[in-house]
Motif scaffolding. Structure first.
Motif, short mmCIF file in Angstrom:
data_model
loop_
_atom_site.label_atom_id
_atom_site.label_comp_id
_atom_site.label_asym_id
_atom_site.label_seq_id
_atom_site.Cartn_x
_atom_site.Cartn_y
_atom_site.Cartn_z
N ASP A 136 7.38 13.09 -11.85
CA ASP A 136 8.68 12.85 -12.46
C ASP A 136 8.55 11.56 -13.28
OD1 ASP A 136 11.28 12.45 -13.20
OD2 ASP A 136 12.14 12.79 -11.21
N GLU A 137 8.32 11.72 -14.57
CA GLU A 137 8.08 10.57 -15.45
C GLU A 137 9.29 9.64 -15.51
OE1 GLU A 137 5.19 9.82 -16.86
OE2 GLU A 137 4.21 11.63 -16.08
N LEU A 138 10.47 10.17 -15.28
CA LEU A 138 11.67 9.33 -15.33
C LEU A 138 11.65 8.23 -14.27
CD1 LEU A 138 14.46 12.02 -15.89
CD2 LEU A 138 13.56 10.40 -17.57
N LEU A 139 10.92 8.45 -13.20
CA LEU A 139 10.82 7.43 -12.15
C LEU A 139 10.24 6.12 -12.68
CD1 LEU A 139 9.49 9.68 -9.25
CD2 LEU A 139 11.68 8.48 -9.26
N LEU A 140 9.39 6.23 -13.69
CA LEU A 140 8.74 5.03 -14.25
C LEU A 140 9.76 4.10 -14.89
CD1 LEU A 140 5.59 6.75 -15.80
CD2 LEU A 140 5.66 5.31 -13.76
N GLN A 141 10.90 4.63 -15.31
CA GLN A 141 11.92 3.79 -15.94
C GLN A 141 12.52 2.77 -14.98
OE1 GLN A 141 14.94 6.02 -18.06
NE2 GLN A 141 13.45 7.43 -18.97
N THR A 142 12.36 3.00 -13.69
CA THR A 142 12.98 2.12 -12.70
C THR A 142 12.02 1.04 -12.18
OG1 THR A 142 12.38 3.53 -10.80
CG2 THR A 142 14.40 4.07 -11.98
N ILE A 198 0.86 -1.18 0.00
CA ILE A 198 0.00 0.00 0.00
C ILE A 198 0.90 1.23 0.00
CG2 ILE A 198 -1.90 1.22 1.13
CD1 ILE A 198 -2.59 -1.65 0.17
N SER A 199 0.90 1.94 -1.13
CA SER A 199 1.75 3.12 -1.30
C SER A 199 0.96 4.17 -2.07
CB SER A 199 3.04 2.76 -2.05
OG SER A 199 3.87 3.88 -2.19
N PRO A 200 0.21 5.03 -1.37
CA PRO A 200 -0.62 6.02 -2.07
C PRO A 200 0.14 6.82 -3.11
CG PRO A 200 -1.18 5.99 0.25
CD PRO A 200 0.03 5.11 0.10
N TYR A 201 1.31 7.30 -2.74
CA TYR A 201 2.18 7.96 -3.72
C TYR A 201 3.10 6.90 -4.34
CZ TYR A 201 0.83 12.53 -1.83
OH TYR A 201 0.14 13.65 -1.43
N PHE A 202 3.18 6.93 -5.65
CA PHE A 202 3.99 5.96 -6.38
C PHE A 202 4.30 6.59 -7.74
CE2 PHE A 202 4.65 1.95 -8.79
CZ PHE A 202 5.60 1.35 -7.96
N PRO A 203 5.43 6.25 -8.37
CA PRO A 203 5.75 6.87 -9.65
C PRO A 203 4.57 6.85 -10.63
CG PRO A 203 7.58 5.52 -8.92
CD PRO A 203 6.45 5.29 -7.94
N PHE A 207 16.77 3.58 4.39
CA PHE A 207 16.59 3.60 2.95
C PHE A 207 17.91 3.16 2.31
CE2 PHE A 207 12.81 6.43 1.71
CZ PHE A 207 12.07 5.99 2.78
N GLY A 208 17.83 2.51 1.16
CA GLY A 208 19.04 2.06 0.50
C GLY A 208 19.47 2.98 -0.63
N SER A 209 20.71 2.82 -1.05
CA SER A 209 21.19 3.53 -2.23
C SER A 209 20.82 2.72 -3.47
CB SER A 209 22.71 3.72 -2.15
OG SER A 209 23.36 2.46 -2.12
N PHE A 210 20.62 3.41 -4.58
CA PHE A 210 20.16 2.75 -5.80
C PHE A 210 20.94 3.32 -6.98
CE2 PHE A 210 16.64 1.82 -8.97
CZ PHE A 210 16.70 0.43 -8.84
N LEU A 211 22.04 2.67 -7.30
CA LEU A 211 22.99 3.19 -8.28
C LEU A 211 22.38 3.47 -9.66
CD1 LEU A 211 25.93 4.02 -8.53
CD2 LEU A 211 26.49 1.67 -9.21
N PRO A 212 21.41 2.67 -10.17
CA PRO A 212 20.84 2.98 -11.49
C PRO A 212 20.27 4.39 -11.60
CG PRO A 212 20.20 0.77 -10.82
CD PRO A 212 20.89 1.40 -9.63
N ASP A 213 19.86 4.97 -10.49
CA ASP A 213 19.29 6.33 -10.52
C ASP A 213 20.31 7.35 -11.01
OD1 ASP A 213 16.88 5.44 -9.63
OD2 ASP A 213 17.15 6.10 -7.56
N GLN A 226 9.99 6.05 -2.09
CA GLN A 226 11.30 5.64 -2.59
C GLN A 226 11.70 4.24 -2.12
OE1 GLN A 226 12.61 7.13 -4.92
NE2 GLN A 226 12.60 9.35 -4.74
N ARG A 227 11.36 3.88 -0.89
CA ARG A 227 11.74 2.54 -0.43
C ARG A 227 11.10 1.47 -1.30
NH1 ARG A 227 13.68 0.63 4.49
NH2 ARG A 227 12.55 1.99 5.93
N VAL A 228 9.82 1.62 -1.56
CA VAL A 228 9.12 0.64 -2.39
C VAL A 228 9.72 0.61 -3.80
CG1 VAL A 228 6.93 0.06 -3.50
CG2 VAL A 228 6.97 0.77 -1.11
N ARG A 229 9.90 1.78 -4.38
CA ARG A 229 10.42 1.86 -5.75
C ARG A 229 11.77 1.15 -5.87
NH1 ARG A 229 13.98 4.95 -8.69
NH2 ARG A 229 14.59 6.14 -6.85
N MET A 230 12.66 1.39 -4.92
CA MET A 230 14.00 0.82 -5.00
C MET A 230 14.02 -0.67 -4.64
SD MET A 230 16.26 3.87 -3.32
CE MET A 230 16.24 5.55 -3.98
N SER A 231 12.99 -1.13 -3.94
CA SER A 231 12.96 -2.53 -3.50
C SER A 231 12.33 -3.46 -4.53
CB SER A 231 12.17 -2.65 -2.19
OG SER A 231 12.76 -1.89 -1.16
#
Length: 427
Positions: A51-57, A7-12, A205-211, A20-25
Motif C-alpha cells: 500500500d504505497e499510500l502508507l509511505l505518505q505518513t 526492528i520491524s520486518p514489515y514496514f511501509p 494501538f492508537g488512533s491516527f486521524l491523518p489516515d 501499524q504501531r511503529v508507523r503511527m508512533s
C-alpha cells in the motif's frame, strides 16, 4: 536526544497489522526525547500486500535501513516461509554494523514476526544494548492445542515447537515489555520469573486521524466492494472459527427477523472482508460456512482476500453500519477498534466478556458493546438491526477525552515513558 533502533520486518509500503504501531508512533518520538531509526526487510523480499499510500505518513527525517531476505519461493519448500526466518541472518549482519558504528540506547522489537526477537539477547550480550519487545500477539501459546486440526493455523505442529523453543531465548534476557493486553505480560512474567521485575506496560494501538483524510482523498481510486441499494454492515479483518461465538448471535437474530418480516429485512447485507492471511485467491472461507448453517448465504458476503489499509478505511466509511466480532479467547483485543471509532459510523461489537477491548469501547461511549454471554444480547442485537433496517441508526457521539487518551500521540508517550524506565534501570 536518546536513540532507539526499531526492528520491524514489515514496514511501509508493506501492508500488515503489526507495523501499524511503529508507523503511527514515528511522528511523535522526537517530542518525547527519542530519535528513532527503523530496520525493515526490503519490500522486494516481502510477501505482504503493498500500500504505497502508507509511505505518505512516514516523517521525512526518519532514517530507514533495509535488509535482504532469502526468497520465499525457495525457503517455503523447507517449511520456512516466515519473513523472520528468511531475514534473520541479514538482520544480524546489518544491525551488528549499525551497533558497531553508532550509539543506540535501546533496541525495540515491534512485530509479530517473533523469531527475529531472539537477536535481542545476542545484541544485548555483544553490545550491551537493552531491548524491549512489543507483544502485539502471544508468541508461544497453548490456545490451539486442544482445537480440531481444521481450526489450527497452517503448519501448527512445526510452529508450536519453534515458538516454544525460541520464546525463552528472547524473553529471559528482555529488558522491558509492551503489550496490547495485560494478560500477555502476566503470562510471560509467570512463565519466566527472572523478568518479573522488569518495566512493562499495557499499551493499546492508537488512533491516527491523518489516515482518515488520506483514505477519503483517495477513495475514488479503490474498487467498490459493497453492493448499492442495500443496507450494508461491514467487518474488515481476519476471520476464523474462534469468532463464531460472536457472529452466531447476530446471524441467529437476523434469521428470526428475516423469517418474521422478510420485506423489512431482505435488504440487509453483511460483509466480512479480508478474513484470510493466505495469498490472493487462496483463502478458505471461515464465516460463509456459518452463514450457510443459518441459511443466510444469500445475505452474507465473505471476501477472504485482504485489501489495502486505506482501501479498508474508505470501505468502512461507505458502510451503513460496522461490526467487530471478537475471538472466544478472553485475552484477544482488536487493534482495529480505533479506525472503526474514527469513522463515526454506528458500531456493533461482540467480544468475550474478559477481553480488554470492552474497556476501551465502553470508556469511549460505544453504545452497542456486547459480550456473547450477555443475558440480553439478542435483545440488543435485535434493536440494532431494527434501527439499521429502518434507517434510524444514529451516528455515535464518542467521548472526546477518551478518543484523545487513545490517540497515537498519547500512546507514543506511554512507549517512550517505558523506554526511559528501561534505560534508568539498566544504568
Amino acid at each position: 536526544m536518546k536513540r532507539v533502533l526499531i526492528i520491524s520486518p514489515y514496514f511501509p509500503p508493506s501492508n500488515t497489522p503489526d507495523m501499524q504501531r511503529v508507523r503511527m508512533s514515528l511522528p511523535y518520538f522526537k517530542q518525547n526525547g527519542w530519535e528513532a531509526e527503523v530496520v525493515m526487510v526490503d519490500p522486494a523480499y516481502s510477501d505482504a500486500p503493498m500500500d504505497e499510500l502508507l509511505l505518505q505518513t512516514i516523517p521525512a527525517d526518519i532514517t530507514v535501513h533495509t535488509v535482504k531476505a532469502f526468497a520465499k519461493k525457495y525457503t517455503a519448500k523447507l517449511g520456512f516461509g516466515n519473513i523472520a526466518f528468511r531475514s534473520y541472518w541479514f538482520y544480524r549482519k546489518k544491525v551488528n554494523e549499525l551497533l558497531s558504528k553508532n550509539k543506540y540506547d535501546l533496541i525495540y522489537f515491534s512485530t509479530t514476526q517473533f523469531a527475529v526477537c531472539v537477536l535481542g539477547a545476542y545484541w544485548k550480550k555483544k553490545f550491551g544494548v537493552p531491548y524491549v519487545i512489543d507483544m502485539q500477539d502471544p508468541w508461544h501459546s497453548e490456545y490451539y492445542r486442544d482445537k480440531p486440526k481444521a481450526q489450527q493455523p497452517p503448519k501448527y505442529w512445526l510452529s508450536y515447537r519453534f515458538n516454544k523453543t525460541l520464546e525463552p531465548w528472547a524473553l529471559k534476557q528482555v529488558s522491558g515489555l509492551i503489550s496490547v493486553s495485560e494478560s500477555y505480560i502476566t503470562d510471560l512474567k509467570t512463565r519466566y520469573p527472572q523478568i518479573k521485575d522488569i518495566p512493562a506496560a499495557t499499551i493499546t494501538f492508537g488512533s491516527f486521524l491523518p489516515d482518515m483524510a488520506i483514505a477519503l482523498k483517495n477513495s475514488e481510486n479503490f474498487t467498490p466492494l459493497l453492493a448499492t441499494g442495500y443496507k450494508n454492515m461491514v467487518y474488515i479483518g481476519r476471520g476464523g472459527a474462534d469468532m463464531h461465538s460472536a457472529i452466531s448471535p447476530v446471524f441467529e437474530v437476523f434469521k428470526n427477523l428475516l423469517t418474521q418480516y422478510p420485506d423489512q429485512y431482505c435488504h440487509l447485507r453483511f460483509y466480512f472482508i479480508g478474513t484470510s492471511y493466505a495469498g490472493q485467491g487462496q483463502g478458505t472461507p471461515t464465516i460463509l460456512p456459518l452463514a450457510k448453517y443459518f441459511g443466510l448465504e444469500e445475505f452474507v458476503v465473505e471476501k477472504t482476500d485482504r485489501i489495502s489499509y486505506f482501501h479498508t478505511l474508505a470501505t468502512l466509511q461507505q458502510a451503513d453500519a460496522l461490526f467487530i466480532p471478537g475471538s472466544d479467547d478472553p485475552k484477544y483485543t482488536a487493534s482495529k477498534i480505533y479506525p472503526y471509532l474514527l469513522t463515526n459510523k454506528p458500531l456493533l461489537t461482540i467480544f468475550n466478556a474478559k477481553s480488554p477491548a470492552n474497556i476501551v469501547l465502553k470508556e469511549c461511549g460505544a453504545e452497542y458493546t456486547l459480550s456473547y454471554d450477555d443475558a440480553h444480547i439478542q435483545i440488543r442485537i435485535k434493536h440494532f438491526l431494527e434501527l439499521m433496517a429502518t434507517d434510524t441508526l444514529a451516528s455515535p457521539i464518542y467521548n472526546k477525552s477518551c478518543m484523545l487518551k487513545y490517540d497515537a500521540q498519547n500512546m507514543t508517550k506511554q512507549q517512550t515513558d517505558l523506554f526511559d524506565r528501561v534505560i534508568k534501570e539498566t544504568l
